[in-house]
Design a protein around this motif. Structure first.
Motif, mmCIF file in Angstrom:
data_model
loop_
_atom_site.group_PDB
_atom_site.id
_atom_site.type_symbol
_atom_site.label_atom_id
_atom_site.label_comp_id
_atom_site.label_asym_id
_atom_site.label_seq_id
_atom_site.Cartn_x
_atom_site.Cartn_y
_atom_site.Cartn_z
ATOM 1 N N ILE A 1 0.840 -1.201 0.000
ATOM 2 C CA ILE A 1 0.000 0.000 0.000
ATOM 3 C C ILE A 1 0.875 1.251 0.000
ATOM 4 O O ILE A 1 0.658 2.189 -0.779
ATOM 5 C CB ILE A 1 -0.947 -0.007 1.215
ATOM 6 N N ASP A 2 1.887 1.266 0.876
ATOM 7 C CA ASP A 2 2.759 2.442 0.968
ATOM 8 C C ASP A 2 3.541 2.669 -0.321
ATOM 9 O O ASP A 2 3.759 3.820 -0.733
ATOM 10 C CB ASP A 2 3.726 2.288 2.144
ATOM 11 N N ARG B 1 -1.601 9.844 5.467
ATOM 12 C CA ARG B 1 -1.392 8.576 6.171
ATOM 13 C C ARG B 1 -2.568 8.250 7.086
ATOM 14 O O ARG B 1 -2.894 7.070 7.304
ATOM 15 C CB ARG B 1 -0.087 8.608 6.974
ATOM 16 N N ARG B 2 -3.215 9.268 7.624
ATOM 17 C CA ARG B 2 -4.380 8.999 8.470
ATOM 18 C C ARG B 2 -5.498 8.347 7.675
ATOM 19 O O ARG B 2 -6.173 7.440 8.183
ATOM 20 C CB ARG B 2 -4.879 10.298 9.109
ATOM 21 N N ALA C 1 -5.488 -3.545 -2.846
ATOM 22 C CA ALA C 1 -5.659 -2.699 -4.027
ATOM 23 C C ALA C 1 -6.690 -1.600 -3.774
ATOM 24 O O ALA C 1 -6.499 -0.448 -4.192
ATOM 25 C CB ALA C 1 -6.074 -3.556 -5.224
ATOM 26 N N LEU C 2 -7.778 -1.940 -3.106
ATOM 27 C CA LEU C 2 -8.820 -0.948 -2.823
ATOM 28 C C LEU C 2 -8.291 0.151 -1.901
ATOM 29 O O LEU C 2 -8.532 1.340 -2.132
ATOM 30 C CB LEU C 2 -10.039 -1.631 -2.195
ATOM 31 N N ILE C 3 -7.584 -0.228 -0.850
ATOM 32 C CA ILE C 3 -7.061 0.759 0.093
ATOM 33 C C ILE C 3 -6.076 1.684 -0.603
ATOM 34 O O ILE C 3 -6.112 2.909 -0.426
ATOM 35 C CB ILE C 3 -6.416 0.056 1.301
ATOM 36 N N ALA C 4 -5.177 1.107 -1.422
ATOM 37 C CA ALA C 4 -4.199 1.935 -2.136
ATOM 38 C C ALA C 4 -4.889 2.916 -3.075
ATOM 39 O O ALA C 4 -4.457 4.066 -3.218
ATOM 40 C CB ALA C 4 -3.240 1.044 -2.911
#
Length: 314
Positions: free
Chosen positions: A101-102, A113-114, A143-146
């Protein structure tokens, strides 16, 4: 002043793979802040459309623009403003979910980042585990979070919730509504009709590479059939002769039939003097709308595409 310039615009888009025509003069338009459902079975042209929008494929004819730019020539610039989630995510097996993700977010530059941490918590993902240990659903979450943590104006989602459980489906719908409220446009290709129905401002149905119907769900329902169930004290045999009435079923005093959207008003006038004791109308489901185009065959249509509305919703 609100910007009404389309985020996505295609006109007469054609893409051939040898003798197979994947896109056949496809017209598609998506407005800023619009969630647009993109429906059709495998092989209809949905993924080919998305790959052209991403600049991964070059069309053979027609025009395509994303934010007014050519996705083939301006892919690098456009990818700063969009995020893509495929339906089958492959990740680096020796990296943790959080590291992946990062990495994706750092490629875009600065990020919140929050927001990243909040989405990890909402999607119930353990970011410390190596991705080789993840289920398909957890790979989708990465993938969704990124994509959702990125500061972008367009989300291209191709079966994005494949492998997610029903609880995570609810989370997904919530975050897409938040993205819409923030002014992001979303192209959502999904086989989960309830998801599309719940989220979409407009829907396009693609068949054999053409848009055969496009509009809001209420507009699409207007051009198809409503099921009516009614109890009357007087015989209603004459209803079957009314233009637009189909498949009359009579069970004693209970009558059920389908009626074309443009003839509902006329049918109601004919029912009034028959002593109606109860009546229920069922608008067509999204599944029924799809079956209108896919229930008989999947041969290429020979008539021009029919659209319930042109252009973005006002």
């Amino acid at each position: 002043m609100t910007d009404t310039t389309p985020v996505i615009h295609t006109r007469d888009l054609v893409k051939d793979f040898g003798p197979v025509r994947a896109l056949d003069h496809l017209d598609l338009e998506i407005a800023p802040g619009e969630v647009h459902g993109y429906l059709g079975p495998n092989g209809a042209g949905k993924s080919t459309t998305i790959r052209i929008l991403l600049g991964l494929l070059r069309p053979d004819a027609g025009t395509v623009s994303v934010f007014g730019r050519d996705p083939w020539r301006d892919a690098v610039e456009l990818h700063r403003r969009l995020a893509y989630v495929p339906g089958d995510v492959e990740l680096w097996p020796n990296l943790s979910g959080g590291e992946v993700i990062d990495m994706f977010l750092r490629l875009r530059g600065s990020y919140d980042r929050r927001r990243r941490d909040e989405l990890i918590e909402r999607f119930d993902l353990d970011p410390r585990k190596k991705t080789r240990t993840y289920s398909k659903g957890n790979r989708q979450k990465v993938a969704l979070i990124a994509a959702l943590a990125a500061d972008v104006d367009l989300l291209l989602l191709d079966e994005p919730t494949a492998g997610l459980d029903p609880l995570m489906e609810v989370v997904f719908q919530d975050v897409i509504r938040e993205a819409k409220s923030a002014g992001r446009a979303v192209l959502l290709s999904s086989h989960i009709l309830a998801q599309v129905e719940a989220l979409s401002d407009r829907i396009s149905i693609v068949r054999a590479g053409r848009i055969v119907e496009s509009g809001s769900l209420s507009q699409l329902r207007h051009v198809t059939r409503t099921t009516i169930e009614v109890h009357t004290t007087q015989p209603a045999d004459g209803l079957a002769e009314i233009t637009g009435v189909h498949d009359m079923r009579v069970h004693g005093e209970r009558i059920a039939f389908d009626v074309d959207g443009e003839h509902v008003d006329e049918v109601m006038r004919q029912l009034a003097p028959l002593g109606v004791t109860s009546i229920v109308a069922h608008p067509p489901t999204l599944e029924q709308l799809l079956m209108r185009y896919y229930g008989d065959s999947i041969e290429r249509p020979t008539t021009p595409a029919v659209t319930a509305t042109r252009g973005p919703s006002q």
